[in-house]
Design an enzyme around this catalytic site. Structure first.
Site, PDB file in Angstrom:
ATOM      1  N   LYS A  67      26.295  23.157  60.397  1.00  0.00           N
ATOM      2  CA  LYS A  67      26.406  24.585  60.119  1.00  0.00           C
ATOM      3  C   LYS A  67      26.413  25.400  61.414  1.00  0.00           C
ATOM      4  O   LYS A  67      26.968  26.497  61.461  1.00  0.00           O
ATOM      5  CB  LYS A  67      25.251  25.047  59.229  1.00  0.00           C
ATOM      6  CG  LYS A  67      25.112  24.310  57.905  1.00  0.00           C
ATOM      7  CD  LYS A  67      26.322  24.452  57.017  1.00  0.00           C
ATOM      8  CE  LYS A  67      26.082  24.011  55.578  1.00  0.00           C
ATOM      9  NZ  LYS A  67      25.803  22.569  55.424  1.00  0.00           N
TER      10      LYS A  67
HETATM   11  C1  LIG Z   1      26.187  21.763  54.393  1.00  0.00           C
HETATM   12  C2  LIG Z   1      26.103  20.305  54.615  1.00  0.00           C
HETATM   13  C3  LIG Z   1      26.996  19.416  53.997  1.00  0.00           C
HETATM   14  C4  LIG Z   1      28.043  19.894  53.025  1.00  0.00           C
HETATM   15  O1  LIG Z   1      29.036  20.651  53.649  1.00  0.00           O
HETATM   16  P1  LIG Z   1      30.018  21.562  52.798  1.00  0.00           P
HETATM   17  O2  LIG Z   1      30.837  22.288  53.779  1.00  0.00           O
HETATM   18  O3  LIG Z   1      29.144  22.462  51.989  1.00  0.00           O
HETATM   19  O4  LIG Z   1      30.809  20.636  51.927  1.00  0.00           O
HETATM   20  C5  LIG Z   1      26.907  18.080  54.307  1.00  0.00           C
HETATM   21  N1  LIG Z   1      25.951  17.614  55.145  1.00  0.00           N
HETATM   22  C6  LIG Z   1      25.067  18.438  55.743  1.00  0.00           C
HETATM   23  C7  LIG Z   1      24.031  17.850  56.625  1.00  0.00           C
HETATM   24  C8  LIG Z   1      25.113  19.802  55.510  1.00  0.00           C
HETATM   25  O5  LIG Z   1      24.241  20.612  56.112  1.00  0.00           O
END
Ligand SMILES: *Cc1c(COP(=O)(O)O)cnc(C)c1O
Length: 499
Positions: free
Chosen positions: A111
């Site tokens: 993120k």
């Molecule tokens: C947010 C997240 C995901 C999922 O990603 P999306 O873009 O919502 O599909 C997968 N793994 C981790 C560690 C995340 O923080």
């Protein structure tokens, strides 16, 4: 370039879309005219991450001048915010498999890749739109978005941020990262419920005119830092383009040779970014959507039906514990041939019956690009162990789900083995101490930190400095509320800073 809603035809500026997040009709913003096949190897050759970002983002946000974009990009992807100069390095695991490490930012999850830049884009959008109100960012998190958004918006003038996370859905380390958040413009609240509950509530609130007027009277407007905002999605396209340039530079592929991508998926933002990279001209072959036991997407890629009428599971890959995948709407829009009426119809079906089905022609378009596979918790732990024992590499549970999906897809299609494949690694393993201890047969400690010390001693993986520093910080936010009280919590927070 203008943006339109997946459910309508009204076009808005890039900056309006960035500032407001969700379209008024409840749809998600998408480029009105997608910059198809606008990127070639020459555009990104011999460029560093920041330079690649400038190239990619100028295609999606042409409203910003090159100098302005570069300034924002350099502030976001700085040495202070990332622990490696490469920003998103490729770790070569096998001859044909590389792990794209997206967890070197401030909060050890992918993120950070978008949320390091997003606050700059939002503030610039606010200025461009002449918006004088204070912006309150409302965020629902399945664990990682919350912390990354908090770090991104911490003490940014003109902005405030409220994060909701589910009490039972996040790892103790993820919870602690949020409960110990610093900054004067932040509020963090746990809710009794799951991520879908929190996300649904916020999506309703974003289109609730009465509440918008109520807070507008206090000089406040809402926006979103979830991946429904195009400002989250666009920066994620960059690392796929950068990884491609890197693979060519390494000699792992030729410049027009296709490679596959496996993405551990929750809200479908990350994998959609890879699809955008492909549409923009990067030679991505198959996109493999990896899920945990919440395998609504795996079933869709097998059957053409997306059916949310199923049990919700809490797993060891909590950031993927999602049944209502927001960005899937953007994907459906493309599958329909950018038909907003068709997309709106599907979203209506989903709301009234909890499911939707694409027709044969549309499903053929899906299958031409995508495959899905899922892995349960036991398999996830077995993969963490196997990868560690074979290659000395410690994967977090989400990345291990992607690795497992890759292996399952390879069994079905052995010919994929000839193609280079990128596994998107979405979190640092130290965010999930208990799962790693259990997978590697390491003693679980009394606290997450003790577990991490044990993992560090056995595997030699160093503590990320932010997690180490967290240990001695005080808890600030420990309140948990019923989901019915989310609106009141927001209004109370508004009163702490509004006029
Ligand atoms: C947010 C997240 C995901 C999922 O990603 P999306 O873009 O919502 O599909 C997968 N793994 C981790 C560690 C995340 O923080």
């Amino acid at each position: 370039m203008n943006y339109t809603s997946t459910r309508g035809t009204v076009a808005v500026n890039e900056t309006y879309a960035l500032l407001h997040g969700l379209a008024e009709d409840g749809g998600l913003y998408v480029p009105s005219l997608f910059p198809t096949n606008c990127l070639t190897y020459n555009d990104v050759k011999d460029k560093n991450y920041q330079e690649v970002a400038a190239v990619v983002l100028s295609k999606l946000f042409p409203c910003f001048s090159e100098a302005h974009l570069k300034e924002m990009i350099n502030s976001a992807y700085s040495d202070a915010n990332f622990s490696t100069r490469d920003i998103a390095p490729l770790h070569s695991l096998l001859e044909k498999v590389s792990v794209l490490e997206l967890f070197h930012g401030r909060t050890q999850a992918f993120k950070d890749m978008a949320l390091s830049l997003f606050p700059y884009l939002l503030v610039a959008a606010k200025e461009a739109e002449g918006e004088k109100k204070e912006v309150l960012i409302l965020t629902a998190t399945s664990g990682d978005t919350g912390k990354a958004a908090l770090e991104g918006f911490k003490d940014v003038p003109g902005t405030h941020i409220q994060v909701f996370y589910p009490t039972d859905g996040v790892s103790p380390m993820q919870a602690e990262q949020m409960q110990k958040q610093e900054g004067d413009n932040v509020n963090v609240t746990a809710i009794h419920g799951n991520f879908d509950d929190a996300q649904q509530f916020l999506k309703r609130l974003f289109v609730d005119k009465d509440t918008a007027e109520e807070v507008a009277a206090k000089g406040v407007m809402f926006s979103s830092a979830n991946s429904i905002n195009i400002g989250r999605l666009a920066p994620q396209v960059v690392y796929y383009v950068n990884a491609y340039a890197e693979l060519v530079a390494q000699g792992a592929i030729h410049e027009d040779e296709a490679f596959n991508v496996v993405v551990p998926t929750g809200n479908f933002g990350n994998i959609l970014a890879a699809y955008y990279a492909k549409k923009m001209g990067i030679p991505i072959g198959k996109l493999i959507c990896a899920s945990n036991q919440n395998n609504v997407l795996t079933d869709f890629f097998e059957s053409g039906t997306y059916d949310m009428n199923r049990p919700f599971y809490t797993t060891i890959s909590p950031s993927m514990d999602i049944l209502e995948s927001s960005n899937f709407e953007r994907f459906l829009y493309y599958i329909s041939g950018e038909d907003s009426e068709r997309t709106a119809g599907w979203m209506k079906d989903l709301k009234s019956t909890g499911k939707l089905t694409v027709n044969e022609e549309e499903f053929n378009r899906v299958k031409a690009n995508f495959a899905g596979a899922y892995v349960d918790d036991e398999e996830t732990k077995a993969i963490i162990e196997q990868v560690y024992n074979s290659y000395g590499y410690v994967m977090d549970p989400h990345t291990a789900v992607a690795m497992g999906a890759y292996m399952k897809e390879l069994e079905k299609h052995p010919e994929d083995g000839a193609r280079h494949t990128i596994i998107a690694s979405t979190a640092h393993p130290f965010k999930f101490p208990t799962a790693i201890c259990e997978a590697l047969d390491i003693k679980v400690g009394d606290t997450p930190y003790e577990s991490l010390d044990n993992i560090s001693a056995v595997t030699g993986v160093a503590f990320p400095k932010q997690l180490e520093a967290l240990k001695s910080k005080p808890l600030r936010f420990t309140k948990a509320i019923d989901k019915e009280n989310m609106k009141q919590e927001i209004l109370d927070f508004v009163d702490t800073f509004s006029k």
